[in-house]
Design an enzyme around this catalytic site. Sequence first.
Site, PDB file in Angstrom:
ATOM      1  N   HIS A  58      24.345  12.095  39.233  1.00 36.76           N
ATOM      2  CA  HIS A  58      25.135  10.987  38.720  1.00 36.76           C
ATOM      3  C   HIS A  58      24.240   9.911  38.118  1.00 36.76           C
ATOM      4  CE1 HIS A  58      27.468   7.133  39.532  1.00 36.76           C
ATOM      5  NE2 HIS A  58      28.162   7.750  38.615  1.00 36.76           N
ATOM      6  N   GLU A  94      23.306  11.048  34.723  1.00 39.25           N
ATOM      7  CA  GLU A  94      24.426  10.913  33.781  1.00 39.25           C
ATOM      8  C   GLU A  94      24.412   9.523  33.135  1.00 39.25           C
ATOM      9  OE1 GLU A  94      28.543   9.163  34.030  1.00 39.25           O
ATOM     10  OE2 GLU A  94      28.493  10.804  35.486  1.00 39.25           O
ATOM     11  N   HIS A  95      24.174   8.494  33.946  1.00 46.25           N
ATOM     12  CA  HIS A  95      24.087   7.133  33.410  1.00 46.25           C
ATOM     13  C   HIS A  95      22.906   6.986  32.457  1.00 46.25           C
ATOM     14  CE1 HIS A  95      26.833   4.513  36.017  1.00 46.25           C
ATOM     15  NE2 HIS A  95      27.083   5.752  36.410  1.00 46.25           N
ATOM     16  N   GLU A  97      28.864   0.102  40.961  1.00 45.23           N
ATOM     17  CA  GLU A  97      29.926   1.103  40.874  1.00 45.23           C
ATOM     18  C   GLU A  97      30.323   1.601  42.260  1.00 45.23           C
ATOM     19  OE1 GLU A  97      30.833   5.418  38.701  1.00 45.23           O
ATOM     20  OE2 GLU A  97      28.826   4.528  38.622  1.00 45.23           O
TER      21      GLU A  97
END
Length: 503
Positions: free
Chosen positions: A88, A91-92, A168
């Site tokens: 993840h 991904e950012h 987040e």
Amino acid sequence: ADFRGAHGRLVYAGRVTDRLGLPLDTPELDVDLAGSRIRRTVHPSGLRVLTEHMPGARSATIGFWVGLGSRDEQGEQPEAPASLGSTHFLEHLLFKGTPGRSAHEIAIAFDRIGAEHNALTAKEYTCYYAKVRDADIDDAVAALGDMVTSSLIDAEEFENEREVILEELAMAADDPGDVAQELFFQRVFGAHPLGRPIGGTPETIRRARRDDVVGYYSERYRPNTLVVTAAGAVDHDAIVAGVLAALEGSGLDRWSTGGLASPAPRRSRLSGPRLEGLGDALLERPGGQVNLLLGGEGLPQGDERRFAFGLMNSVLGGGMSSRLFQEIREKRGLAYSTYAFGASYSDAGLFGMYAGCAPQKAGQVIELLRSELAALAADGITDEERDRVLGQIAGSSALALEDSETRMGRLARSELGTGELIGLDESVRRFHEVTQDEVREVAAMLAARPMTLVAVGEVGAAGLAGERVSSLDASGPAALPPESAAEPQAAGSAPPQGGPATP
């Protein structure tokens, strides 16, 4: 007609079918699947490109999929640095700059063509995608290809994004429904990697090292792990050429398309987690509701009973006419939202029922969740229910397939997952072949398995008995919920309330 193409490469062309197998050793496929032209190229480098031409479309959705998700991260071991959350995190970071584009220029590349673009991390894959008008497809392929192949993972950007991800996670941790879902996945799958949070935890993100994420990217992002899918107003040959140009344009050896490599094999379906002795979990949180999840082990991808499960799930909790909605909300007014859902992975699955209610109503709602599943297990579904959900599934699936994003995702999940692409008519036919006895047997199987109850909210006021868990920490659920929606179930949203997607 089946024939040998140039250089002896096997090509299936001109065939009309409702079911398409996707063998990894077949270099080219060109078929009519339920009225849409499907083409697939397996490049000698191991890269796979699949397209679906939708007649009359003026836009397209393109996705760059890597067959790696949160379950592929190494566990926390004393002798090795933690990598939980790296997928993840990465991904950012792929939006944060390449040798040819700064982060701002990447944003401009999509904004100037009005693209809808994003990325998602799931438990078994990662996707970077854009939806654009037909005239801008080449630009979208170039931008996505540059991001996926040539990310700088700049040290300063890495630290900035660490803070963004922590925010987040904190945002999701403030949502009791998200927390309940994450805790539910952890309880069902336990120590298995499928039980780990997709986004890691605040602790693992704070400990993440740039070198580890760079290593993850360099070792695992390669042509033979990459699947590119596109649907809409697409030209297959042009997209293949654009993707190959992006790979070669990276200038990195690992993205070279000159060598020979087999596509990464699909995941084994033989070694799923064995789930035993699931325990309840109650998490005290302030708020006006208790979020309840009750369920356990479900069905893996490709299970032949998945069509029977789809009918059962729709009758139980797949819409406003479902048993849960009618009994819990319409007849008794005990909850605003209640539904049943399933999540399927290569070697395991999960089934659950959800309701959010006032604390003093929790006990009654839990009994209704149990009793409605038990009733299905004992008596199955009625003729009227079967006819109704068959129409619901056929209609909702047809409407979903009007969208190029849904078709793009279907191509990728078929390629990475089951190795079979099923047309709408064939899917509907398989649902119609399911007998009421088969639906009852699936319900009975689920009801007989160990189940866990997860409750997040004012559980003390609800008077619920069970194991109390403390506030979220590194060993418990993180704040990023399980993947959802469009079965690109993207991190950050709940299971959809409605009928199942077309298997």
